[in-house]
Write an enzyme that holds these catalytic residues in place. Structure first.
Site, PDB file in Angstrom:
ATOM      1  N   THR A   1       0.882  -1.164   0.000  1.00 48.64           N
ATOM      2  CA  THR A   1       0.000   0.000   0.000  1.00 48.64           C
ATOM      3  C   THR A   1       0.910   1.201   0.000  1.00 48.64           C
ATOM      4  OG1 THR A   1      -1.768  -1.072   1.252  1.00 48.64           O
ATOM      5  CG2 THR A   1      -1.598   1.279   1.536  1.00 48.64           C
TER       6      THR A   1
ATOM      7  N   GLY B   1       0.218  -2.826   5.491  1.00 47.01           N
ATOM      8  CA  GLY B   1       0.283  -4.149   6.116  1.00 47.01           C
ATOM      9  C   GLY B   1      -1.103  -4.725   6.318  1.00 47.01           C
ATOM     10  N   ARG B   2      -1.215  -5.724   7.171  1.00 49.04           N
ATOM     11  CA  ARG B   2      -2.485  -6.453   7.313  1.00 49.04           C
ATOM     12  C   ARG B   2      -3.622  -5.527   7.778  1.00 49.04           C
ATOM     13  NH1 ARG B   2      -5.103 -11.402   7.913  1.00 49.04           N
ATOM     14  NH2 ARG B   2      -6.714 -11.230   9.490  1.00 49.04           N
ATOM     15  N   GLY B   3      -4.498  -5.193   6.855  1.00 48.75           N
ATOM     16  CA  GLY B   3      -5.542  -4.212   7.126  1.00 48.75           C
ATOM     17  C   GLY B   3      -6.523  -4.642   8.186  1.00 48.75           C
TER      18      GLY B   3
HETATM   19  N1  ASP Z   1      -3.399  -2.470   4.296  1.00 52.27           N
HETATM   20  C1  ASP Z   1      -3.713  -2.991   2.993  1.00 52.27           C
HETATM   21  C2  ASP Z   1      -4.983  -3.779   3.047  1.00 52.27           C
HETATM   22  O1  ASP Z   1      -5.194  -4.478   4.023  1.00 52.27           O
HETATM   23  C3  ASP Z   1      -2.703  -3.855   2.390  1.00 52.27           C
HETATM   24  C4  ASP Z   1      -1.286  -3.622   2.763  1.00 52.27           C
HETATM   25  O2  ASP Z   1      -0.872  -2.561   3.071  1.00 52.27           O
HETATM   26  O3  ASP Z   1      -0.520  -4.557   2.733  1.00 52.27           O
HETATM   27  O4  ASP Z   1      -5.725  -3.735   2.105  1.00 52.27           O
END
Ligand code: ASP
Length: 352
Positions: free
Chosen positions: A200, A252-254
């Site tokens: 992202t 990261g993990r949203g």
């Molecule tokens: N945060 C983003 C999402 O969960 C993805 C990411 O940044 O890795 O869509």
């Protein structure tokens, strides 16, 4: 026309279209102030901070500057985590999420599951400025973009399609799809073997008047279920600001940020007087404390995923921090743009 001429033609057309879309809704520049500007972004945002700082020095609004900065990466086919060239959902369709927040007005706008539009952040700004709402999704967001004359583009590049196709051909024992031998795969496809990488672009900007703006834009989780929306377009989760306090955002993990409203937590930490790095680490610790799903924990009960945070305080102090070590952020302090290491909660590198 040869393929390369075709491609050059396409890129110049899309560059023109992208420029038009990214400036749609921008405010007129104002005289520059006397405060030191700062722009921070996720590690894929070096060009972003350069462009945003250039625009701030020309008197652009901090949000408009950040949107112009991220537009470069949104149009870049080589970045598979944002905009054109983003990795598609499980059906091979690119779906984008983005949000913006504007410090002086405390306005915000966002779009989710938006297809065919290269610059979702610019559409999010139009949602903020040209509707009475904060969030438009899917078909409604696309119709809204069309109503504003924003050009449509097929966002799926050949490289992203090949990466997706290989995932599809190797995903599931019962599948009838058959992958070619590895020797026949391109290096780009091989690079993504076995990973459902997240990525992202976040950018927070502080201008010469001490005003803030921020944007988060993404193609989201690779091969997601169609309609899956992460934290990026959700104010408080993937980004947040208070013009009197500071601005923060995440990659990261949203899902972890949705469950903890992490960016809001960070800005509230700054409000309570925490130093930027400590406010970010507090959000990391909150994720650890609430991550009770055994499927998302390693043998030591730590999150088996990565989340990264970035922030700028109203006074110009900034920081980046992540759960796992090895993350970098892009910074422009008015003099130069550079990548700097983020702090981390754990010393170990990001788990695969
Ligand atoms: N945060 C983003 C999402 O969960 C993805 C990411 O940044 O890795 O869509």
């Amino acid at each position: 026309m040869s393929d390369s001429v075709n491609r050059r033609h396409f890129l110049s057309v899309s560059a023109a279209a992208s420029l038009g879309a990214s400036v749609l809704g921008a405010a007129a520049p104002v005289p520059v102030g006397s405060k030191r500007p700062i722009v921070v972004a996720s590690g894929n945002g070096l060009q972003t901070v350069e462009k945003a700082m250039e625009r701030i020095k020309a008197g652009a609004d901090p949000l408009d500057a950040a949107i112009e900065g991220v537009a470069i990466v949104e149009a870049d086919p080589e970045d598979h985590t944002v905009g054109y060239g983003g990795i598609p959902n499980e059906e091979g369709v690119v779906e984008l999420d983005a949000a913006v927040m504007h410090g002086p007005t405390h306005g915000g706008g966002s779009v989710a599951s938006l297809r065919n539009i290269m610059h979702p952040a610019a559409v999010a700004r139009l949602v903020m400025k040209r509707t009475d709402h904060c969030l438009l999704v899917g078909e409604g967001a696309l119709k809204f973009a069309r109503a504003h004359g924003i050009p449509e583009t097929n966002l799926l590049t050949d490289e992203a399609r090949e990466i997706w196709l290989h995932w599809k051909e190797t995903n599931g024992k019962e599948s009838d799809w058959i992958a070619p031998p590895n020797s026949e795969l391109s290096p780009a496809v091989r690079k993504f073997f076995g990973i459902r990488e997240h990525g992202t672009l976040h950018c927070s900007a502080l201008d010469t008047h001490g005003n803030l703006g921020c944007v988060t834009t993404t193609s989201g989780l690779f091969y997601k279920i169609p309609g899956r929306v992460g934290d990026s377009p959700i104010m408080g989760a993937g980004l947040f600001l208070d013009n009197e306090v500071g601005s923060a955002g995440s990659t990261g993990r949203g899902e972890a940020n949705l469950l903890n409203l992490s960016s809001h937590t960070i800005v509230e930490g700054l409000r309570r007087g925490l130093a930027p790095k400590d406010a970010l680490l507090e959000a990391c610790k909150r994720i650890v404390a609430t991550n009770r799903n055994p499927r998302l924990r390693d043998a030591k009960q730590r999150p088996n995923f990565q989340v990264k945070f970035y922030c700028v305080a109203k006074d110009g102090r900034y920081a980046g921090a992540s759960l796992w070590a090895g993350a970098q952020m892009a910074v422009h302090d008015g003099d130069s743009a550079r990548l700097v290491d983020c702090a981390s909660l754990y010393d170990d590198p990001e788990p695969n």
